[in-house]
Design a protein around this motif. Structure first.
Motif: not given
Length: 221
Positions: A81-83, A72-77
């Motif tokens: 987190l700065g990495a 949800g957070l990484f692949q979609t949105l």
């Protein structure tokens, strides 16, 4: 007997588990304390947010939360987190998921400690002119923390074991290595025993040490 361990970074995997535990524990303690403050706040909006958050998050399986951070957070949105590299992104997302989940249990443990503080002390603090924030910070929370060292120890031990869920999004911690070794080696019982012993080495000293701390700092009523 242990020749099959060559080629596997066993210590590195457990070091990743330790890092997940430490970072998540610090974040959970901070966020959980804020949630506990919200739950006893005189402001209805803050009290409602804290109540809804805790009741919803602690009833969602941790695996769902961890997978959501990746899908949800990484692949979609696109939240990274700065990495930049995939390994670091997954590690940080796992820490975020563990914090979001564990903080709800920290909140409830701490709230139970807040409820043990005599009401007379709170009334006395207000009588001398302290506002809610000052009363909570100077009077209530110090006593609450002393009374819930034991419950928070249980939360920390559970967090250490819950880090194995991070394997679901590819974080190279102990559980992921264990799964890889079981797939590659015909030593199921021995591998399971090694990793079980590793987690005992992580959790048992922690429980004994914090149990000793709990007795030393216990509030005498």
């Amino acid at each position: 007997m242990f020749d099959f361990l060559e080629g596997y970074d066993l210590l590195g995997a457990f070091w990743t588990t330790v890092q997940l535990t430490v970072y998540s524990a610090i974040g959970s303690l901070i966020w959980g304390t804020l949630l506990a403050a919200m739950r006893v706040s005189p402001v209805p909006l803050m009290r409602g947010f804290g109540t809804v958050y805790v009741n919803i998050v602690r009833n969602i399986p941790l695996t769902v939360i961890i997978v959501f951070t990746s899908l949800g957070l990484f692949q979609t949105l696109g939240v990274s987190l700065g990495a930049e590299d995939f390994t670091t992104i997954n590690f940080r997302l796992a820490v975020l998921g563990l914090i979001a989940y564990t903080s709800s249990f920290v909140c409830e443990a701490l709230r139970s400690g807040i409820n043990t503080v005599p009401l007379g002390q709170v009334e006395a603090a207000r009588a001398i002119g302290l506002n809610f924030n000052q009363t909570l910070r100077l009077i209530v929370l110090p006593q609450a923390f002393r009374s819930v060292v034991g419950p928070l120890t249980n939360v920390l031990i559970a967090l250490t074991k819950n880090t194995t869920v991070a394997a679901a999004i590819g974080v190279a911690e102990a559980a992921l290595l264990m799964r890889e070794m079981i797939e590659n080696e015909a030593q199921l019982i021995l591998i399971s025993a090694i990793f079980a012993f590793g987690f005992i080495c992580l959790t048992l000293p922690t429980g004994l040490f914090l149990g000793w701390i709990a007795k030393k700092v216990a509030v005498k009523r």
